[in-house]
Design an enzyme around this catalytic site. Structure first.
Site, PDB file in Angstrom:
ATOM      1  N   PRO A  10       0.038  -0.739   0.044  1.00  0.00           N
ATOM      2  CA  PRO A  10      -1.160   0.093  -0.016  1.00  0.00           C
ATOM      3  C   PRO A  10      -0.887   1.582   0.094  1.00  0.00           C
ATOM      4  O   PRO A  10      -0.022   2.018   0.849  1.00  0.00           O
ATOM      5  CB  PRO A  10      -2.013  -0.399   1.164  1.00  0.00           C
ATOM      6  CG  PRO A  10      -1.064  -1.078   2.075  1.00  0.00           C
ATOM      7  CD  PRO A  10       0.025  -1.630   1.213  1.00  0.00           C
ATOM      8  N   ASN A  11      -1.627   2.309  -0.696  1.00  0.00           N
ATOM      9  CA  ASN A  11      -1.661   3.773  -0.743  1.00  0.00           C
ATOM     10  C   ASN A  11      -0.427   4.414  -1.360  1.00  0.00           C
ATOM     11  O   ASN A  11      -0.406   5.628  -1.567  1.00  0.00           O
ATOM     12  CB  ASN A  11      -1.919   4.363   0.659  1.00  0.00           C
ATOM     13  CG  ASN A  11      -3.221   3.880   1.235  1.00  0.00           C
ATOM     14  OD1 ASN A  11      -4.250   3.945   0.573  1.00  0.00           O
ATOM     15  ND2 ASN A  11      -3.170   3.345   2.445  1.00  0.00           N
ATOM     16  N   ARG A  18      -0.499  12.322  -1.687  1.00  0.00           N
ATOM     17  CA  ARG A  18      -0.883  11.838  -0.351  1.00  0.00           C
ATOM     18  C   ARG A  18       0.086  12.386   0.693  1.00  0.00           C
ATOM     19  O   ARG A  18       1.270  12.064   0.690  1.00  0.00           O
ATOM     20  CB  ARG A  18      -0.841  10.316  -0.322  1.00  0.00           C
ATOM     21  CG  ARG A  18      -1.094   9.737   1.053  1.00  0.00           C
ATOM     22  CD  ARG A  18      -0.882   8.235   1.060  1.00  0.00           C
ATOM     23  NE  ARG A  18      -1.027   7.745   2.430  1.00  0.00           N
ATOM     24  CZ  ARG A  18      -0.275   6.811   2.959  1.00  0.00           C
ATOM     25  NH1 ARG A  18       0.663   6.236   2.253  1.00  0.00           N
ATOM     26  NH2 ARG A  18      -0.465   6.434   4.196  1.00  0.00           N
ATOM     27  N   TYR A  23       5.333  12.243   3.132  1.00  0.00           N
ATOM     28  CA  TYR A  23       5.894  11.335   2.133  1.00  0.00           C
ATOM     29  C   TYR A  23       6.601  12.035   0.978  1.00  0.00           C
ATOM     30  O   TYR A  23       7.184  11.369   0.124  1.00  0.00           O
ATOM     31  CB  TYR A  23       4.791  10.423   1.587  1.00  0.00           C
ATOM     32  CG  TYR A  23       4.141   9.607   2.672  1.00  0.00           C
ATOM     33  CD1 TYR A  23       4.826   8.563   3.282  1.00  0.00           C
ATOM     34  CD2 TYR A  23       2.853   9.896   3.112  1.00  0.00           C
ATOM     35  CE1 TYR A  23       4.246   7.821   4.299  1.00  0.00           C
ATOM     36  CE2 TYR A  23       2.260   9.146   4.120  1.00  0.00           C
ATOM     37  CZ  TYR A  23       2.961   8.124   4.718  1.00  0.00           C
ATOM     38  OH  TYR A  23       2.387   7.391   5.719  1.00  0.00           O
ATOM     39  N   ASN A  74       8.432  -1.873   0.203  1.00  0.00           N
ATOM     40  CA  ASN A  74       7.795  -0.893   1.071  1.00  0.00           C
ATOM     41  C   ASN A  74       6.365  -1.397   1.218  1.00  0.00           C
ATOM     42  O   ASN A  74       5.534  -1.209   0.337  1.00  0.00           O
ATOM     43  CB  ASN A  74       7.818   0.507   0.467  1.00  0.00           C
ATOM     44  CG  ASN A  74       7.198   1.549   1.377  1.00  0.00           C
ATOM     45  OD1 ASN A  74       6.463   1.216   2.304  1.00  0.00           O
ATOM     46  ND2 ASN A  74       7.469   2.811   1.091  1.00  0.00           N
ATOM     47  N   ALA A  77       1.376   0.289   5.285  1.00  0.00           N
ATOM     48  CA  ALA A  77       0.784  -0.034   6.584  1.00  0.00           C
ATOM     49  C   ALA A  77       0.825  -1.529   6.894  1.00  0.00           C
ATOM     50  O   ALA A  77       0.797  -1.910   8.068  1.00  0.00           O
ATOM     51  CB  ALA A  77      -0.652   0.481   6.652  1.00  0.00           C
ATOM     52  N   HIS A  80       3.266  -3.095   9.595  1.00  0.00           N
ATOM     53  CA  HIS A  80       2.986  -3.131  11.032  1.00  0.00           C
ATOM     54  C   HIS A  80       1.942  -4.169  11.418  1.00  0.00           C
ATOM     55  O   HIS A  80       1.641  -4.323  12.604  1.00  0.00           O
ATOM     56  CB  HIS A  80       2.530  -1.741  11.485  1.00  0.00           C
ATOM     57  CG  HIS A  80       3.276  -0.636  10.826  1.00  0.00           C
ATOM     58  ND1 HIS A  80       4.607  -0.388  11.080  1.00  0.00           N
ATOM     59  CD2 HIS A  80       2.906   0.260   9.886  1.00  0.00           C
ATOM     60  CE1 HIS A  80       5.009   0.634  10.329  1.00  0.00           C
ATOM     61  NE2 HIS A  80       3.992   1.036   9.592  1.00  0.00           N
ATOM     62  N   ASP A  87       5.879 -14.007   6.582  1.00  0.00           N
ATOM     63  CA  ASP A  87       6.014 -15.432   6.276  1.00  0.00           C
ATOM     64  C   ASP A  87       6.343 -15.667   4.803  1.00  0.00           C
ATOM     65  O   ASP A  87       7.146 -16.542   4.473  1.00  0.00           O
ATOM     66  CB  ASP A  87       4.741 -16.190   6.647  1.00  0.00           C
ATOM     67  CG  ASP A  87       4.556 -16.358   8.146  1.00  0.00           C
ATOM     68  OD1 ASP A  87       5.510 -16.099   8.917  1.00  0.00           O
ATOM     69  OD2 ASP A  87       3.437 -16.749   8.550  1.00  0.00           O
ATOM     70  N   GLU A  98      13.879  -3.820   3.369  1.00  0.00           N
ATOM     71  CA  GLU A  98      12.665  -3.058   3.671  1.00  0.00           C
ATOM     72  C   GLU A  98      12.985  -1.572   3.563  1.00  0.00           C
ATOM     73  O   GLU A  98      14.029  -1.123   4.037  1.00  0.00           O
ATOM     74  CB  GLU A  98      12.214  -3.395   5.087  1.00  0.00           C
ATOM     75  CG  GLU A  98      11.044  -2.593   5.587  1.00  0.00           C
ATOM     76  CD  GLU A  98      10.737  -2.869   7.062  1.00  0.00           C
ATOM     77  OE1 GLU A  98       9.742  -2.313   7.537  1.00  0.00           O
ATOM     78  OE2 GLU A  98      11.480  -3.618   7.728  1.00  0.00           O
ATOM     79  N   HIS A 100      11.169   2.545   3.756  1.00  0.00           N
ATOM     80  CA  HIS A 100      10.057   3.452   4.055  1.00  0.00           C
ATOM     81  C   HIS A 100      10.509   4.875   3.765  1.00  0.00           C
ATOM     82  O   HIS A 100      11.639   5.248   4.103  1.00  0.00           O
ATOM     83  CB  HIS A 100       9.624   3.351   5.522  1.00  0.00           C
ATOM     84  CG  HIS A 100       9.142   1.995   5.877  1.00  0.00           C
ATOM     85  ND1 HIS A 100       7.873   1.568   5.550  1.00  0.00           N
ATOM     86  CD2 HIS A 100       9.758   0.963   6.484  1.00  0.00           C
ATOM     87  CE1 HIS A 100       7.746   0.315   5.958  1.00  0.00           C
ATOM     88  NE2 HIS A 100       8.866  -0.077   6.520  1.00  0.00           N
ATOM     89  N   LEU A 101       9.632   5.656   3.165  1.00  0.00           N
ATOM     90  CA  LEU A 101       9.956   7.045   2.857  1.00  0.00           C
ATOM     91  C   LEU A 101      10.125   7.876   4.129  1.00  0.00           C
ATOM     92  O   LEU A 101      11.046   8.679   4.239  1.00  0.00           O
ATOM     93  CB  LEU A 101       8.863   7.651   1.972  1.00  0.00           C
ATOM     94  CG  LEU A 101       8.749   7.016   0.585  1.00  0.00           C
ATOM     95  CD1 LEU A 101       7.413   7.355  -0.040  1.00  0.00           C
ATOM     96  CD2 LEU A 101       9.898   7.456  -0.293  1.00  0.00           C
ATOM     97  N   SER A 102       9.233   7.679   5.081  1.00  0.00           N
ATOM     98  CA  SER A 102       9.282   8.431   6.338  1.00  0.00           C
ATOM     99  C   SER A 102      10.017   7.601   7.392  1.00  0.00           C
ATOM    100  O   SER A 102      10.247   6.404   7.214  1.00  0.00           O
ATOM    101  CB  SER A 102       7.863   8.760   6.825  1.00  0.00           C
ATOM    102  OG  SER A 102       7.184   7.569   7.183  1.00  0.00           O
ATOM    103  N   ARG A 107       7.379   8.293  14.228  1.00  0.00           N
ATOM    104  CA  ARG A 107       5.948   8.529  14.027  1.00  0.00           C
ATOM    105  C   ARG A 107       5.137   7.904  15.153  1.00  0.00           C
ATOM    106  O   ARG A 107       5.664   7.635  16.230  1.00  0.00           O
ATOM    107  CB  ARG A 107       5.546   8.006  12.647  1.00  0.00           C
ATOM    108  CG  ARG A 107       6.287   8.789  11.536  1.00  0.00           C
ATOM    109  CD  ARG A 107       5.832   8.465  10.163  1.00  0.00           C
ATOM    110  NE  ARG A 107       4.412   8.787   9.996  1.00  0.00           N
ATOM    111  CZ  ARG A 107       3.677   8.337   9.001  1.00  0.00           C
ATOM    112  NH1 ARG A 107       4.202   7.546   8.091  1.00  0.00           N
ATOM    113  NH2 ARG A 107       2.403   8.666   8.907  1.00  0.00           N
ATOM    114  N   ARG A 111       3.452   2.452  14.517  1.00  0.00           N
ATOM    115  CA  ARG A 111       4.300   2.312  13.332  1.00  0.00           C
ATOM    116  C   ARG A 111       5.724   1.861  13.677  1.00  0.00           C
ATOM    117  O   ARG A 111       6.527   1.588  12.781  1.00  0.00           O
ATOM    118  CB  ARG A 111       4.355   3.628  12.555  1.00  0.00           C
ATOM    119  CG  ARG A 111       3.031   4.012  11.943  1.00  0.00           C
ATOM    120  CD  ARG A 111       3.181   5.239  11.056  1.00  0.00           C
ATOM    121  NE  ARG A 111       1.910   5.851  10.769  1.00  0.00           N
ATOM    122  CZ  ARG A 111       1.116   5.509   9.751  1.00  0.00           C
ATOM    123  NH1 ARG A 111       1.464   4.567   8.925  1.00  0.00           N
ATOM    124  NH2 ARG A 111      -0.025   6.133   9.571  1.00  0.00           N
TER     125      ARG A 111
END
Length: 148
Positions: A10-11, A18, A23, A74, A77, A80, A87, A98, A100-102, A107, A111
């Site tokens: 998402p996002n 954004r 990001y 990625n 949200a 978390h 699963d 996995e 993540h950009l940040s 954070r 998170r």
């Protein structure tokens, strides 16, 4: 031909506009092109999917069976919160990294928890778009070492 799926949650479709201070300015289309170009050098194929919907992400993970040799995810949200994504990844038994950009560990405290890392080969965070390339490199090494 070896194939990987790069799955974004998402996002992430709003990357580039954004919260660029968190990001960066790179768009999702640019990240996807970077991933495709990177694996093309190895003779691999790379499919990229983005969805804001948890069920669509789960369906994409299920569809890796028999189609993809590895997964870069990625989950945004959902990282978390989604035991369902965890699963799904555990169920398909496709090597997963996995990304993540940040740096999620630098954070907000909520998170810091990742359900995905419990079933992934590794977690790469805080490296911006280059984290995707690092994730693909890690998958390549794993697949060459462990076999497909």
């Amino acid at each position: 031909m070896t194939s990987v799926l790069v799955l974004n949650g998402p996002n992430l479709n709003l990357l580039g506009r954004r919260q660029p201070e968190v990001y960066g300015a790179t768009t999702l289309a640019e990240i996807e092109a970077m991933c495709r170009d990177h694996v093309a050098d190895w003779g691999w194929s790379c499919d990229c999917i983005q969805s804001n919907h948890e069920g669509a992400l789960i369906d994409a993970i299920h569809a890796t069976i028999g189609h993809h040799d590895g997964l870069v995810i990625n989950a945004g949200a959902y990282t978390h919160t989604s035991i369902a994504l965890m699963d799904a990844i555990a169920s398909v038994e496709v090597p997963t990294v996995e990304v993540h950009l940040s740096d999620i560990h630098a954070r907000e405290p909520f998170r810091h928890v990742s359900y995905i890392e419990k079933v992934a080969l590794a977690q790469i965070c805080g490296k911006g778009p280059k984290g995707y390339v690092e994730a693909l490199d890690l998958l390549k090494t794993h697949l060459e070492t462990e076999g497909m």
